[in-house]
Structure formats: C-alpha cells, structure tokens
Motif scaffolding. Structure first.
Motif, short mmCIF file in Angstrom:
data_model
loop_
_atom_site.label_atom_id
_atom_site.label_comp_id
_atom_site.label_asym_id
_atom_site.label_seq_id
_atom_site.Cartn_x
_atom_site.Cartn_y
_atom_site.Cartn_z
N ASN A 1 0.81 -1.09 0.05
CA ASN A 1 -0.04 0.07 -0.13
C ASN A 1 0.66 1.11 0.09
OD1 ASN A 1 -2.63 -0.92 0.01
ND2 ASN A 1 -2.72 -1.23 1.99
N LYS A 2 1.90 1.26 0.87
CA LYS A 2 2.69 2.50 1.07
C LYS A 2 3.31 3.01 -0.32
CE LYS A 2 6.49 4.40 3.91
NZ LYS A 2 7.18 5.09 2.77
N TYR A 3 3.83 1.97 -0.92
CA TYR A 3 4.53 2.37 -2.37
C TYR A 3 3.76 2.60 -3.32
CZ TYR A 3 7.42 1.46 -6.30
OH TYR A 3 8.07 1.85 -7.53
N MET A 4 2.53 1.92 -3.34
CA MET A 4 1.61 2.25 -4.37
C MET A 4 0.84 3.55 -4.14
SD MET A 4 1.74 -0.14 -6.60
CE MET A 4 0.08 0.09 -7.58
N TYR A 5 0.68 4.01 -2.84
CA TYR A 5 0.06 5.10 -2.82
C TYR A 5 1.08 6.49 -3.21
CZ TYR A 5 -4.75 3.79 -1.27
OH TYR A 5 -5.78 3.46 -1.39
N GLU A 6 2.46 6.28 -2.74
CA GLU A 6 3.40 7.09 -3.23
C GLU A 6 3.20 7.38 -4.64
OE1 GLU A 6 7.25 5.79 -1.73
OE2 GLU A 6 6.47 6.07 0.27
N LEU A 7 3.20 6.31 -5.49
CA LEU A 7 3.20 6.47 -6.83
C LEU A 7 1.78 7.18 -7.27
CD1 LEU A 7 4.47 3.05 -8.10
CD2 LEU A 7 5.52 5.21 -8.33
N PHE A 8 0.75 6.95 -6.88
CA PHE A 8 -0.62 7.26 -7.19
C PHE A 8 -1.44 7.59 -6.05
CE2 PHE A 8 0.70 3.93 -10.23
CZ PHE A 8 0.83 4.72 -11.31
N PRO A 9 -1.26 8.68 -5.35
CA PRO A 9 -1.77 9.24 -4.47
C PRO A 9 -3.09 9.55 -4.25
CG PRO A 9 -0.65 11.10 -5.48
CD PRO A 9 -0.29 9.63 -6.29
N TYR A 10 -3.89 9.51 -5.22
CA TYR A 10 -5.49 9.53 -5.27
C TYR A 10 -6.02 8.14 -5.33
CZ TYR A 10 -4.74 14.73 -5.06
OH TYR A 10 -4.38 15.73 -4.82
N GLY A 11 -5.31 6.96 -5.29
CA GLY A 11 -5.78 5.72 -5.21
C GLY A 11 -5.19 5.07 -6.28
N PRO A 12 -4.17 3.97 -5.91
CA PRO A 12 -3.49 3.15 -6.80
C PRO A 12 -4.38 2.49 -8.04
CG PRO A 12 -2.75 2.66 -4.63
CD PRO A 12 -3.83 3.39 -4.61
N ALA A 13 -5.38 1.91 -7.58
CA ALA A 13 -6.20 1.41 -8.57
C ALA A 13 -7.18 2.36 -9.55
CB ALA A 13 -7.18 0.49 -7.96
N LYS A 14 -7.69 3.57 -8.82
CA LYS A 14 -8.48 4.47 -9.64
C LYS A 14 -7.41 5.15 -10.69
CE LYS A 14 -11.80 6.82 -7.62
NZ LYS A 14 -12.26 7.58 -6.62
N GLN A 15 -6.44 5.79 -9.82
CA GLN A 15 -5.58 6.59 -10.83
C GLN A 15 -4.60 5.67 -11.74
OE1 GLN A 15 -3.23 9.09 -8.21
NE2 GLN A 15 -3.69 10.88 -9.46
N ALA A 16 -4.16 4.81 -11.57
CA ALA A 16 -3.64 3.85 -12.33
C ALA A 16 -4.16 3.30 -13.44
CB ALA A 16 -2.89 2.87 -11.62
N CYS A 17 -5.65 2.94 -13.16
CA CYS A 17 -6.33 2.25 -14.20
C CYS A 17 -6.85 3.55 -15.22
CB CYS A 17 -7.81 1.73 -13.67
SG CYS A 17 -7.42 0.17 -12.94
N LYS A 18 -6.96 4.72 -14.57
CA LYS A 18 -7.60 6.14 -15.51
C LYS A 18 -6.25 6.28 -16.49
CE LYS A 18 -9.35 9.34 -13.60
NZ LYS A 18 -9.60 10.50 -12.76
N ILE A 19 -4.97 6.10 -15.99
CA ILE A 19 -3.68 6.41 -16.87
C ILE A 19 -3.65 5.28 -17.73
CG2 ILE A 19 -1.29 6.63 -16.76
CD1 ILE A 19 -1.59 8.16 -14.04
N ALA A 20 -4.03 4.15 -17.62
CA ALA A 20 -3.82 2.82 -18.24
C ALA A 20 -4.86 2.78 -19.27
CB ALA A 20 -3.79 1.73 -17.20
N GLY A 21 -5.83 3.78 -19.38
CA GLY A 21 -7.25 3.67 -20.27
C GLY A 21 -8.07 2.53 -20.07
N LEU A 22 -8.01 2.34 -18.79
CA LEU A 22 -8.89 1.07 -18.29
C LEU A 22 -10.28 1.64 -17.77
CD1 LEU A 22 -6.47 -1.57 -16.89
CD2 LEU A 22 -7.24 -1.45 -19.15
N PRO A 23 -11.45 0.82 -17.53
CA PRO A 23 -12.65 1.30 -17.01
C PRO A 23 -12.19 1.48 -15.51
CG PRO A 23 -13.11 -0.54 -18.10
CD PRO A 23 -11.52 -0.44 -18.23
N LYS A 24 -13.06 2.33 -14.68
CA LYS A 24 -12.82 2.35 -13.19
C LYS A 24 -13.10 1.05 -12.45
CE LYS A 24 -14.90 5.13 -9.61
NZ LYS A 24 -16.27 6.21 -9.12
N PRO A 25 -12.14 0.71 -11.73
CA PRO A 25 -12.16 -0.41 -11.10
C PRO A 25 -13.44 -0.79 -10.32
CG PRO A 25 -10.25 0.54 -10.49
CD PRO A 25 -11.17 1.62 -11.18
N THR A 26 -14.00 -2.04 -10.35
CA THR A 26 -15.16 -2.10 -9.54
C THR A 26 -14.97 -2.15 -7.90
OG1 THR A 26 -14.69 -4.55 -9.63
CG2 THR A 26 -16.16 -3.85 -11.20
#
Length: 111
Positions: free
Chosen positions: A83-108
C-alpha cells in the motif's frame, strides 16, 4: 462529452476522466492523463500501468486496490506490491488513478 487532446486528436472521456473507448489508449494519451492527474510518470509508474493493461487483457476486469496490490506483489515482489509504495506512486488511489492512466474502466468497488 469532455475529451483529452492528444497530438491534435480529441479522445473522449467520462465525467471522472476515464476514456470511453478503450482502443483509443496510447502512451501519449497516458501521459496527457497523467499530466491532468498531476502525476510525473517514471519507469515505476509505467511498470504499474503496463501491469494493469496486461491484467485487463487476461481477466477483462480492472482490479480494485486490494486485488491490484496482491497481484503486483506476486508479480513484482513485496517492495512494489504494498500500500505505502503504491500510494506514493498514485496518491489519489492506486487502482483508480493507475487504471485511468492505463486507459481502463474504473475498477469495480471504487467510489
């Protein structure tokens, strides 16, 4: 509908910034989205984005944060899959922000 401008081409997205046509994704678009999210993309960010795109290709689902971190830990090791590392990379939510940047749908399961 709102859109991102990528090299003179409009790429439509929803009200939260997720692209509406997954096939419109490109690295250039990812950079535009990252800029809009105030994320300075590094090799570490790209590793997560590429992991997510491969995960989506295999399972046809954008993983929620717990599933994402568990899968990354299994694939890339505990230094990255936590969690710590992932939130450092994507502070507004690793799944939400990273998926948005990856061009994927919002995670369930993400609000």
């Amino acid at each position: 509908m709102a859109s991102y401008d990528v090299n003179g081409t409009a790429v439509e997205h929803d009200e939260e910034g997720y692209i509406t046509n997954l096939s419109d994704w490109s690295k250039d678009l990812a950079q535009v989205i990252a800029d809009a999210e105030n994320i300075q993309m590094t090799d570490e960010h790209w590793a997560v984005v590429n992991f997510l795109r491969e995960y989506y290709d295999e399972y046809q689902i954008a993983p929620a944060v717990r599933v994402l971190i568990k899968a990354i830990k299994k694939s890339m090791g505990p230094d990255v899959g936590n969690n710590k590392y992932m939130y450092e990379l994507f502070p507004y939510g690793p799944a939400k922000q990273a998926c948005k940047i990856a061009g994927l749908p919002k995670p369930t399961g993400c609000v």
